[in-house]
Scaffold this motif. Structure first.
Motif, PDB file in Angstrom:
ATOM      1  N   UNK A  91      48.357  27.716  45.658  1.00 26.90           N
ATOM      2  CA  UNK A  91      48.691  28.906  44.882  1.00 26.90           C
ATOM      3  C   UNK A  91      49.163  30.001  45.826  1.00 26.90           C
ATOM      4  N   UNK A  92      49.687  31.073  45.246  1.00 25.72           N
ATOM      5  CA  UNK A  92      49.888  32.305  45.984  1.00 25.72           C
ATOM      6  C   UNK A  92      48.594  33.096  45.899  1.00 25.72           C
ATOM      7  N   UNK A  93      48.076  33.518  47.040  1.00 21.05           N
ATOM      8  CA  UNK A  93      46.817  34.249  47.098  1.00 21.05           C
ATOM      9  C   UNK A  93      47.089  35.735  47.292  1.00 21.05           C
ATOM     10  N   UNK A  94      46.447  36.559  46.456  1.00 21.05           N
ATOM     11  CA  UNK A  94      46.648  37.996  46.459  1.00 21.05           C
ATOM     12  C   UNK A  94      45.365  38.738  46.816  1.00 21.05           C
ATOM     13  N   UNK A  95      45.512  39.782  47.591  1.00 23.93           N
ATOM     14  CA  UNK A  95      44.437  40.700  47.916  1.00 23.93           C
ATOM     15  C   UNK A  95      44.494  41.893  46.970  1.00 23.93           C
ATOM     16  N   UNK A  96      43.332  42.411  46.553  1.00 24.49           N
ATOM     17  CA  UNK A  96      43.272  43.534  45.631  1.00 24.49           C
ATOM     18  C   UNK A  96      42.132  44.470  45.996  1.00 24.49           C
ATOM     19  N   UNK A  97      42.240  45.739  45.550  1.00 22.99           N
ATOM     20  CA  UNK A  97      41.240  46.754  45.870  1.00 22.99           C
ATOM     21  C   UNK A  97      40.967  47.654  44.675  1.00 22.99           C
ATOM     22  N   UNK A  98      39.720  48.116  44.558  1.00 25.20           N
ATOM     23  CA  UNK A  98      39.346  49.074  43.523  1.00 25.20           C
ATOM     24  C   UNK A  98      38.159  49.904  43.995  1.00 25.20           C
ATOM     25  N   UNK A  99      38.055  51.127  43.491  1.00 27.01           N
ATOM     26  CA  UNK A  99      36.916  51.982  43.814  1.00 27.01           C
ATOM     27  C   UNK A  99      35.723  51.704  42.916  1.00 27.01           C
ATOM     28  N   UNK A 100      35.978  51.229  41.705  1.00 26.26           N
ATOM     29  CA  UNK A 100      34.899  50.942  40.774  1.00 26.26           C
ATOM     30  C   UNK A 100      35.357  49.910  39.755  1.00 26.26           C
ATOM     31  N   UNK A 101      34.393  49.224  39.160  1.00 26.81           N
ATOM     32  CA  UNK A 101      34.672  48.253  38.121  1.00 26.81           C
ATOM     33  C   UNK A 101      34.329  48.825  36.756  1.00 26.81           C
ATOM     34  N   UNK A 102      35.012  48.303  35.746  1.00 29.67           N
ATOM     35  CA  UNK A 102      34.707  48.656  34.367  1.00 29.67           C
ATOM     36  C   UNK A 102      33.858  47.589  33.732  1.00 29.67           C
ATOM     37  N   UNK A 103      34.503  46.659  33.024  1.00 32.65           N
ATOM     38  CA  UNK A 103      33.786  45.624  32.286  1.00 32.65           C
ATOM     39  C   UNK A 103      33.489  44.380  33.103  1.00 32.65           C
ATOM     40  N   UNK A 104      34.227  44.171  34.200  1.00 29.36           N
ATOM     41  CA  UNK A 104      34.097  42.916  34.931  1.00 29.36           C
ATOM     42  C   UNK A 104      34.579  43.056  36.363  1.00 29.36           C
ATOM     43  N   UNK A 105      34.020  42.237  37.251  1.00 28.39           N
ATOM     44  CA  UNK A 105      34.492  42.142  38.625  1.00 28.39           C
ATOM     45  C   UNK A 105      35.574  41.082  38.775  1.00 28.39           C
ATOM     46  N   UNK A 106      35.816  40.308  37.719  1.00 30.78           N
ATOM     47  CA  UNK A 106      36.629  39.112  37.794  1.00 30.78           C
ATOM     48  C   UNK A 106      37.983  39.223  37.115  1.00 30.78           C
ATOM     49  N   UNK A 107      38.308  40.362  36.547  1.00 29.48           N
ATOM     50  CA  UNK A 107      39.544  40.528  35.798  1.00 29.48           C
ATOM     51  C   UNK A 107      40.592  41.274  36.603  1.00 29.48           C
ATOM     52  N   UNK A 108      41.830  40.836  36.482  1.00 28.52           N
ATOM     53  CA  UNK A 108      42.956  41.468  37.161  1.00 28.52           C
ATOM     54  C   UNK A 108      43.036  42.955  36.838  1.00 28.52           C
ATOM     55  N   UNK A 109      42.759  43.318  35.589  1.00 25.49           N
ATOM     56  CA  UNK A 109      42.891  44.691  35.130  1.00 25.49           C
ATOM     57  C   UNK A 109      41.903  45.657  35.778  1.00 25.49           C
ATOM     58  N   UNK A 110      40.879  45.156  36.432  1.00 23.88           N
ATOM     59  CA  UNK A 110      39.867  45.997  37.058  1.00 23.88           C
ATOM     60  C   UNK A 110      40.288  46.493  38.442  1.00 23.88           C
ATOM     61  N   UNK A 111      41.389  45.988  38.982  1.00 24.13           N
ATOM     62  CA  UNK A 111      41.825  46.333  40.333  1.00 24.13           C
ATOM     63  C   UNK A 111      43.049  47.234  40.304  1.00 24.13           C
ATOM     64  N   UNK A 112      43.072  48.205  41.215  1.00 31.81           N
ATOM     65  CA  UNK A 112      44.096  49.239  41.218  1.00 31.81           C
ATOM     66  C   UNK A 112      45.260  48.960  42.162  1.00 31.81           C
ATOM     67  N   UNK A 113      45.000  48.270  43.257  1.00 28.51           N
ATOM     68  CA  UNK A 113      46.015  48.038  44.284  1.00 28.51           C
ATOM     69  C   UNK A 113      46.099  46.563  44.621  1.00 28.51           C
ATOM     70  N   UNK A 114      47.331  46.100  44.885  1.00 27.46           N
ATOM     71  CA  UNK A 114      47.593  44.684  45.142  1.00 27.46           C
ATOM     72  C   UNK A 114      48.550  44.496  46.308  1.00 27.46           C
ATOM     73  N   UNK A 115      48.333  43.419  47.060  1.00 25.42           N
ATOM     74  CA  UNK A 115      49.291  43.012  48.065  1.00 25.42           C
ATOM     75  C   UNK A 115      50.389  42.162  47.458  1.00 25.42           C
ATOM     76  N   UNK A 116      51.314  41.705  48.301  1.00 26.39           N
ATOM     77  CA  UNK A 116      52.452  40.914  47.844  1.00 26.39           C
ATOM     78  C   UNK A 116      52.158  39.424  47.770  1.00 26.39           C
ATOM     79  N   UNK A 117      51.061  38.983  48.358  1.00 27.15           N
ATOM     80  CA  UNK A 117      50.650  37.599  48.278  1.00 27.15           C
ATOM     81  C   UNK A 117      51.068  36.766  49.475  1.00 27.15           C
ATOM     82  N   UNK A 118      50.332  35.678  49.697  1.00 25.61           N
ATOM     83  CA  UNK A 118      50.658  34.711  50.733  1.00 25.61           C
ATOM     84  C   UNK A 118      50.481  33.301  50.168  1.00 25.61           C
TER      85      UNK A 118
END
Length: 124
Positions: A91-118
């Motif tokens: 797969x393409x692996x992506x790094x992500x960052x967030x200051x806080x979580x809402x409903x889940x730690x596992x959902x894409x929507x919970x993260x604010x910043x993303x890399x381009x992938x490797x």
């Protein structure tokens, strides 16, 4: 401006290992939760692992016992050590960052910043 840059992907045989790195800039790294996601062709982006600012870790069942997430705050870097790799890990692996979580730690929507992938490709 926040930037996340992944590196370390490549081609590896089944059973082999890779270590991915994600270098962050433009943020106070120690105050952010960091995550790894992956996306294979024709599939949705899926959760792999996350590490909290406090050091706590969470893993998808599919990688538990094989992958290890870690962080080195002095270098503003998060790592994903991948052992016993399987073709289904391709797969393409992506790094992500967030200051806080809402409903889940596992959902894409919970993260604010993303890399381009490797790209990670595991041959059988």
């Amino acid at each position: 401006q926040v930037q996340l840059v992944e590196s370390g992907g490549g081609l590896v045989q089944a059973g082999g290992s890779l270590r991915l790195s994600c270098a962050a800039s433009g943020l106070t790294f120690s105050n952010y939760h960091m995550g790894w996601f992956r996306q294979a062709p024709g599939k949705e982006r899926e959760f792999v692992a996350t590490i909290m600012w406090s050091g706590g870790t969470y893993y998808a069942d599919s990688v538990k016992g094989r992958f290890t997430i870690s962080r080195e705050n002095a270098k503003n870097t998060v790592y994903l050590q991948m052992n016993s790799l399987k073709p289904e890990d391709t797969a393409v692996y992506y790094c992500a960052a967030t200051r806080r979580f809402g409903t889940s730690r596992r959902e894409v929507s919970q993260y604010d910043y993303w890399g381009q992938g490797t790209q990670v490709t595991v041959s059988s």
